[in-house]
Design an enzyme around this catalytic site. Sequence first.
Site, PDB file in Angstrom:
ATOM      1  N   SER A   1      33.648 -36.873  -1.976  1.00  0.00           N
ATOM      2  CA  SER A   1      34.280 -38.178  -2.160  1.00  0.00           C
ATOM      3  C   SER A   1      33.220 -39.254  -2.033  1.00  0.00           C
ATOM      4  CB  SER A   1      35.362 -38.397  -1.097  1.00  0.00           C
ATOM      5  OG  SER A   1      35.805 -39.741  -1.091  1.00  0.00           O
TER       6      SER A   1
ATOM      7  N   TYR B   1      37.651 -37.587   7.969  1.00  0.00           N
ATOM      8  CA  TYR B   1      37.595 -37.344   6.526  1.00  0.00           C
ATOM      9  C   TYR B   1      36.233 -37.772   5.972  1.00  0.00           C
ATOM     10  CZ  TYR B   1      38.889 -37.725   1.569  1.00  0.00           C
ATOM     11  OH  TYR B   1      38.945 -37.609   0.197  1.00  0.00           O
TER      12      TYR B   1
ATOM     13  N   LYS C   1      33.471 -35.273   4.268  1.00  0.00           N
ATOM     14  CA  LYS C   1      33.009 -35.456   2.897  1.00  0.00           C
ATOM     15  C   LYS C   1      31.495 -35.651   2.834  1.00  0.00           C
ATOM     16  CE  LYS C   1      36.864 -34.953   0.692  1.00  0.00           C
ATOM     17  NZ  LYS C   1      37.068 -33.823  -0.245  1.00  0.00           N
TER      18      LYS C   1
END
Length: 279
Positions: free
Chosen positions: A170, A183, A187
């Site tokens: 991401s 998160y 990533k």
Amino acid sequence: MQKAGLLLGAGTQAWKSVRTASSRVTRRDPLANKVALVTASTEGIGFAIARRLAQDGAHVVISSRKQQNVDRAVAELQGEGLSVTGTTCHVGNAEDRKRLVATAVNLHGGIDILVSNAAVNPVFGNLLDITEDVWDKVLNINVKATAMITKEVVPEMEKRGGGAVVIVSSIAGFLPSSGMGPYNVAKTALLGLTKNLAIDLASKNIRVNCLAPGLIKTNFSRVLWKDKATEEKMKENLQIRRLGKPEDCAGIVSFLCSEDASYITGETVVVGGGTPSRL
């Protein structure tokens, strides 16, 4: 004179028809007869990737945790005349990963392509308030499972003389967003995992690259475009003044899995609409 013009027009039209038919016949499917696994692929970015790989000639095995989602996605893609099958798979479960790989091998005789797309983001809040069980879940699904399923497919790719892996990270791996600490960290870890796997698998003729989507309009990112005002504010950060579509990611993945990308490994492609991803 009029007759000559009619004949000329008819001849031109006939030539266009022949040329169009010829282009259809000679169109090269870049992934013809390749076998691809795509995790978390019954909606959003994963679904768009699965569709594009199949459109480009691959036999695609999709997966999701829920059988009804698999059934719906398979029916839709098969209805488009694409070679797609599916099975349930919780990527955090070792037995599920083995079964997913076995399904592809049993159906199609091997595996050439892996797209690791599964991810979770169960909380939104201050990083120091995140509990240990949340850290375990995010790192297990977003990072460890990607490493483990890659390990699972490598022997099958070796039997085919090589393969291609695409890991979906991401833009958050470069530009963290407030409230999404675990998160973001996961990533970022996938960027490093891509480079390390690329080194270790190069001798096996397996290329490993990474996709880093920006703000793509999916259910997963709904909180970032839940109303018009929020969506317009997000657009202000983009050089291309729109949110991305899942299809904006799919063609890049197909390219990275094809022979056109045979000299590319260990790289990350940002599909972010011009977001300043490397500040």
